[in-house]
Design an enzyme around this catalytic site. Structure first.
Site, PDB file in Angstrom:
ATOM      1  N   HIS A 210       0.813  -1.216   0.000  1.00  0.00           N
ATOM      2  CA  HIS A 210       0.000   0.000   0.000  1.00  0.00           C
ATOM      3  C   HIS A 210       0.851   1.271   0.000  1.00  0.00           C
ATOM      4  CE1 HIS A 210      -4.219  -1.346   0.388  1.00  0.00           C
ATOM      5  NE2 HIS A 210      -3.695  -2.421   0.989  1.00  0.00           N
TER       6      HIS A 210
ATOM      7  N   ASP B  81      -7.696  -1.887  -1.212  1.00  0.00           N
ATOM      8  CA  ASP B  81      -8.557  -2.802  -0.475  1.00  0.00           C
ATOM      9  C   ASP B  81      -9.990  -2.418  -0.809  1.00  0.00           C
ATOM     10  OD1 ASP B  81      -6.338  -3.942   0.693  1.00  0.00           O
ATOM     11  OD2 ASP B  81      -6.520  -2.804   2.563  1.00  0.00           O
TER      12      ASP B  81
ATOM     13  N   HIS C  33      -7.783  -7.520  -1.253  1.00  0.00           N
ATOM     14  CA  HIS C  33      -6.570  -6.764  -1.609  1.00  0.00           C
ATOM     15  C   HIS C  33      -6.161  -7.062  -3.050  1.00  0.00           C
ATOM     16  CE1 HIS C  33      -2.327  -5.263  -0.580  1.00  0.00           C
ATOM     17  NE2 HIS C  33      -2.204  -5.808  -1.777  1.00  0.00           N
TER      18      HIS C  33
ATOM     19  N   GLU D  77      -5.755 -12.530   1.047  1.00  0.00           N
ATOM     20  CA  GLU D  77      -6.787 -11.548   1.380  1.00  0.00           C
ATOM     21  C   GLU D  77      -7.749 -11.381   0.206  1.00  0.00           C
ATOM     22  OE1 GLU D  77      -4.670  -7.972   2.300  1.00  0.00           O
ATOM     23  OE2 GLU D  77      -3.586  -8.860   3.982  1.00  0.00           O
TER      24      GLU D  77
END
Length: 237
Positions: free
Chosen positions: A136, A143, A208, A205
């Site tokens: 990030h 996200d 993500h 995830e």
């Protein structure tokens, strides 16, 4: 702090700027969930990202709406300075300690390491090394989840940032939960839209996705070993 497999990917920074995500085109959680906690974003809001990534997520939403009219991508988080990464890692550690009814100052070294292991299953290490940036912090990762035409969140079977196996993208594939097939199908809708635009998804995830960072290049190269690429986005200061 654990080293990830994607950290071996070389970064050839392209110097593309961060730009603001046009939030009127997407769904968004307001106020931002990490800002509510006091995360130190500094000069940029959480809703900045690299210029090409904005264009790609717009394409992903166009594909989504062709299949599901009125649906939108909901932006949960995007650019995250390393200071924010550190803040959220520390916050998540403290949360995990509380959830286990423990006291941080009384943790044994084994307990401490076990909790850090849980945290780092979800959170990238807040590294200041330019060769191992948190995804990030490059402005390449987002996200996200989905909302329907009425603005109602699509149920993915677990919330973003949950530190459990439910965060794994295929957790509900062939699962016994009565809603498992629905949750898995919803996650696949999100995945298809983002992959159509060139993104890759974090293997751990469901929410993500990234384009152009080390994780993206690593995943791309696993699928295309005959035509490897480098990362084009490194850490932004």
């Amino acid at each position: 702090m654990p080293k990830r497999p994607y950290h071996d990917v070389l970064i050839n920074e392209c110097e593309e700027p961060l730009v603001e995500i046009p939030l009127d085109e997407f769904a968004v959680e307001t106020p931002h969930p990490y800002q509510k906690l006091g995360a130190p974003y500094g000069q940029h809001s959480p809703y900045f990202i690299r210029e090409s990534v904005v264009k790609k997520i717009t394409k992903a939403q166009e594909y989504l709406q062709n299949q599901y009219p009125g649906w939108k991508i909901q932006i949960f988080d995007a650019y995250r300075p390393v200071a924010v990464q550190q803040f959220m890692v520390d916050f998540s550690f403290a949360q995990a300690v509380t959830a286990k009814n423990l006291v941080e100052t009384e943790l044994s070294e084994i307990q401490r390491q076990e909790i850090w292991s849980e945290v780092y299953k979800i959170w990238a290490a807040p590294s200041l090394d330019m060769q191992t940036p948190p995804p990030h912090s490059t402005g390449a990762a987002v996200d996200i989840t989905l909302v329907d035409a009425t603005g109602k969140p699509i149920d993915m079977g677990s919330p973003i940032d949950e530190m459990s196996d439910r965060s794994l993208p295929d957790y509900y594939l062939n699962h016994s939960h009565p809603q498992a097939s629905i949750y898995h199908a919803n996650r696949q809708i999100l995945r298809r839209a983002m992959y159509k635009a060139g993104f890759c998804r974090n293997p751990g995830e469901w929410w993500h996705f990234s384009y152009g960072d080390q994780m993206w290049a690593w995943l791309y190269n696993l699928a295309n070993p005959e035509n490897p690429v480098e990362a084009c986005y490194g850490r932004l200061l």
